[in-house]
Design a protein around this motif. Structure first.
Motif, PDB file in Angstrom:
ATOM      1  N   LEU A  82      32.825  48.859  35.746  1.00 47.03           N
ATOM      2  CA  LEU A  82      33.688  48.398  34.608  1.00 47.03           C
ATOM      3  C   LEU A  82      33.652  50.182  34.225  1.00 47.03           C
ATOM      4  O   LEU A  82      35.157  50.328  34.234  1.00 47.03           O
ATOM      5  N   GLU A  83      33.004  50.962  33.813  1.00 46.63           N
ATOM      6  CA  GLU A  83      33.504  52.237  33.613  1.00 46.63           C
ATOM      7  C   GLU A  83      34.716  52.994  34.535  1.00 46.63           C
ATOM      8  O   GLU A  83      35.657  53.961  34.382  1.00 46.63           O
ATOM      9  N   ALA A 113      35.451  40.918  30.345  1.00 46.81           N
ATOM     10  CA  ALA A 113      33.823  40.328  30.349  1.00 46.81           C
ATOM     11  C   ALA A 113      33.976  40.050  32.213  1.00 46.81           C
ATOM     12  O   ALA A 113      34.579  39.343  32.705  1.00 46.81           O
ATOM     13  N   TRP A 114      32.812  40.239  32.571  1.00 47.79           N
ATOM     14  CA  TRP A 114      32.543  39.687  34.440  1.00 47.79           C
ATOM     15  C   TRP A 114      31.459  39.106  33.647  1.00 47.79           C
ATOM     16  O   TRP A 114      30.301  39.660  33.874  1.00 47.79           O
ATOM     17  N   VAL A 115      31.544  37.766  34.547  1.00 46.48           N
ATOM     18  CA  VAL A 115      30.761  37.244  34.381  1.00 46.48           C
ATOM     19  C   VAL A 115      30.010  36.851  36.177  1.00 46.48           C
ATOM     20  O   VAL A 115      30.913  36.302  36.917  1.00 46.48           O
ATOM     21  N   ILE A 116      29.025  36.790  36.128  1.00 49.24           N
ATOM     22  CA  ILE A 116      28.404  36.927  36.866  1.00 49.24           C
ATOM     23  C   ILE A 116      26.766  35.814  37.366  1.00 49.24           C
ATOM     24  O   ILE A 116      25.888  36.124  36.418  1.00 49.24           O
ATOM     25  N   ASP A 117      27.225  34.781  37.414  1.00 50.70           N
ATOM     26  CA  ASP A 117      26.434  33.674  37.343  1.00 50.70           C
ATOM     27  C   ASP A 117      26.482  33.420  36.102  1.00 50.70           C
ATOM     28  O   ASP A 117      27.554  33.271  35.330  1.00 50.70           O
ATOM     29  N   ASP A 118      25.276  33.699  35.868  1.00 50.49           N
ATOM     30  CA  ASP A 118      25.048  33.788  33.868  1.00 50.49           C
ATOM     31  C   ASP A 118      24.477  34.623  32.472  1.00 50.49           C
ATOM     32  O   ASP A 118      24.364  34.998  32.319  1.00 50.49           O
ATOM     33  N   GLN A 119      24.962  35.648  33.643  1.00 52.56           N
ATOM     34  CA  GLN A 119      25.418  37.672  32.853  1.00 52.56           C
ATOM     35  C   GLN A 119      26.741  37.847  32.789  1.00 52.56           C
ATOM     36  O   GLN A 119      27.615  37.519  33.704  1.00 52.56           O
ATOM     37  N   ALA A 120      26.857  37.986  31.268  1.00 52.42           N
ATOM     38  CA  ALA A 120      28.159  38.311  31.139  1.00 52.42           C
ATOM     39  C   ALA A 120      28.258  39.660  30.889  1.00 52.42           C
ATOM     40  O   ALA A 120      27.325  40.206  30.024  1.00 52.42           O
ATOM     41  N   HIS A 121      29.101  40.849  31.564  1.00 55.42           N
ATOM     42  CA  HIS A 121      28.557  41.706  31.397  1.00 55.42           C
ATOM     43  C   HIS A 121      30.236  42.143  30.404  1.00 55.42           C
ATOM     44  O   HIS A 121      31.318  42.278  31.016  1.00 55.42           O
ATOM     45  N   ILE A 122      30.283  42.866  29.893  1.00 56.11           N
ATOM     46  CA  ILE A 122      31.475  42.757  28.395  1.00 56.11           C
ATOM     47  C   ILE A 122      31.911  44.375  28.229  1.00 56.11           C
ATOM     48  O   ILE A 122      30.367  45.767  28.277  1.00 56.11           O
ATOM     49  N   ALA A 123      33.086  45.080  28.588  1.00 56.62           N
ATOM     50  CA  ALA A 123      33.103  46.567  28.706  1.00 56.62           C
ATOM     51  C   ALA A 123      34.810  46.248  27.454  1.00 56.62           C
ATOM     52  O   ALA A 123      35.059  46.141  27.347  1.00 56.62           O
ATOM     53  N   HIS A 124      34.183  47.425  26.253  1.00 61.96           N
ATOM     54  CA  HIS A 124      35.616  47.061  25.454  1.00 61.96           C
ATOM     55  C   HIS A 124      36.116  48.952  25.114  1.00 61.96           C
ATOM     56  O   HIS A 124      34.933  49.462  25.028  1.00 61.96           O
ATOM     57  N   ARG A 143      32.073  45.636  18.405  1.00 60.45           N
ATOM     58  CA  ARG A 143      31.365  46.458  17.628  1.00 60.45           C
ATOM     59  C   ARG A 143      33.247  47.063  18.137  1.00 60.45           C
ATOM     60  O   ARG A 143      33.562  48.097  18.662  1.00 60.45           O
ATOM     61  N   ASP A 144      33.920  47.036  17.065  1.00 64.18           N
ATOM     62  CA  ASP A 144      35.486  47.806  16.486  1.00 64.18           C
ATOM     63  C   ASP A 144      35.439  49.113  16.632  1.00 64.18           C
ATOM     64  O   ASP A 144      34.335  49.567  15.491  1.00 64.18           O
ATOM     65  N   GLN A 180      39.044  60.537  27.925  1.00 62.26           N
ATOM     66  CA  GLN A 180      38.351  59.912  28.735  1.00 62.26           C
ATOM     67  C   GLN A 180      38.106  58.885  27.671  1.00 62.26           C
ATOM     68  O   GLN A 180      37.939  58.452  26.912  1.00 62.26           O
ATOM     69  N   ALA A 181      38.551  57.518  28.753  1.00 64.03           N
ATOM     70  CA  ALA A 181      37.863  55.717  28.224  1.00 64.03           C
ATOM     71  C   ALA A 181      36.331  55.223  28.760  1.00 64.03           C
ATOM     72  O   ALA A 181      36.377  54.900  29.591  1.00 64.03           O
ATOM     73  N   ASP A 182      35.485  55.867  27.797  1.00 65.48           N
ATOM     74  CA  ASP A 182      34.248  55.311  28.201  1.00 65.48           C
ATOM     75  C   ASP A 182      34.121  54.272  27.356  1.00 65.48           C
ATOM     76  O   ASP A 182      34.091  54.174  26.412  1.00 65.48           O
ATOM     77  N   PRO A 183      34.291  53.118  27.929  1.00 63.85           N
ATOM     78  CA  PRO A 183      33.843  51.677  27.565  1.00 63.85           C
ATOM     79  C   PRO A 183      32.425  51.374  26.562  1.00 63.85           C
ATOM     80  O   PRO A 183      31.239  52.112  27.178  1.00 63.85           O
ATOM     81  N   SER A 184      32.297  50.712  25.541  1.00 62.23           N
ATOM     82  CA  SER A 184      30.854  50.822  25.429  1.00 62.23           C
ATOM     83  C   SER A 184      30.388  48.938  26.275  1.00 62.23           C
ATOM     84  O   SER A 184      31.118  48.699  27.008  1.00 62.23           O
TER      85      SER A 184
END
Length: 251
Positions: A82-83, A113-124, A143-144, A180-184
């Protein structure tokens, strides 16, 4: 386990152009999904260019991992992927801006949102959001990155003051506007029937969250829910572009 995804972007009730971009992918095995929303800034042309560059970069960067059967699905590996996707998006916007003075102010929010099985990995980065709709609750998972959010957290204002803050949509971070755009990052476990909702601030500013849940119950199917959310924003004279992507998980 199955994913159902639907999404749409509309220019809203006031804007003459649409600077939002949405996209999504589900792999052939049906066990991974990728959802993306970007809200461009920097004027009519700049915003459209920035959001499109960002979404295309994310899809290009992550689609091979989503499709690959040998993918290392550890949290650390996912976060690194994601990074890198955000870094590629940032690099492409910066490079494009440097070659055209008319694009010097451009940048974009980006939520993935990257969803793998039942896990959502969220970056923004920015103020486009990801929500979980579960048990009659809309829970914001991001978080905004805004001046007004900082003011809320340091106690300078209360939630009731937010609509009256003239610079409430000013971002503190945007893809393409920094070196650098380091996502949360956040990981969320999904349950049967959960809905992930990604959106731009055109939805959050025009339709209250409680109404989303009512619309979800009233609508038949994902596509109709998305359309009804967009329609509600237009009915409330959404002052910005309105974009929504929904994912439902079924066991």
């Amino acid at each position: 386990m199955r994913y159902h995804v639907a999404g749409q972007s509309h220019r809203g009730a006031v804007r003459e152009s649409n600077q939002d971009v949405v996209d999504w992918r589900i792999n052939d095995a049906g066990d991974q999904a990728l959802l993306v929303v970007a809200d461009g800034m920097g004027g009519h042309q700049g915003g459209e260019v920035a959001s499109r560059l960002a979404v295309d970069a994310v899809i290009e960067s992550l689609e091979p991992a989503i499709a690959g059967a040998a993918f290392d699905g550890t949290d650390g590996a996912i976060r690194e992927h994601l990074e890198r996707a955000f870094s590629l998006a940032n690099e492409r916007i910066v490079n494009r801006r440097s070659g055209d003075p008319k694009l010097e102010q451009m940048g974009t929010t980006l939520v993935v949102a990257w969803v793998i099985d039942d896990q959502a990995h969220i970056a923004h980065v920015g103020d486009s959001r990801c929500y979980s709709l579960r048990s009659s609750q809309a829970v914001c998972l991001t978080r905004d990155d805004t001046v007004v959010q900082n003011m809320l957290e340091d106690g300078s204002i209360t939630a009731a003051d937010v609509p009256n803050v003239p610079f409430r949509n000013v971002l503190t971070r945007a893809v393409g506007a920094v070196e650098q755009a380091d996502p949360s990052y956040r990981r969320e476990t999904l349950e049967d029937g959960d809905v992930l909702l990604l959106c731009s601030d055109g939805l959050t500013d025009s339709v209250p969250e409680y109404r989303w849940l009512e619309i979800q119950k009233e609508s038949d199917g994902m596509e109709r829910t998305v359309q009804a959310l967009i329609d509600a924003g237009l009915a409330n004279e959404a002052g910005d572009n309105v974009s929504v992507v929904l994912l439902t998980l079924e066991y």
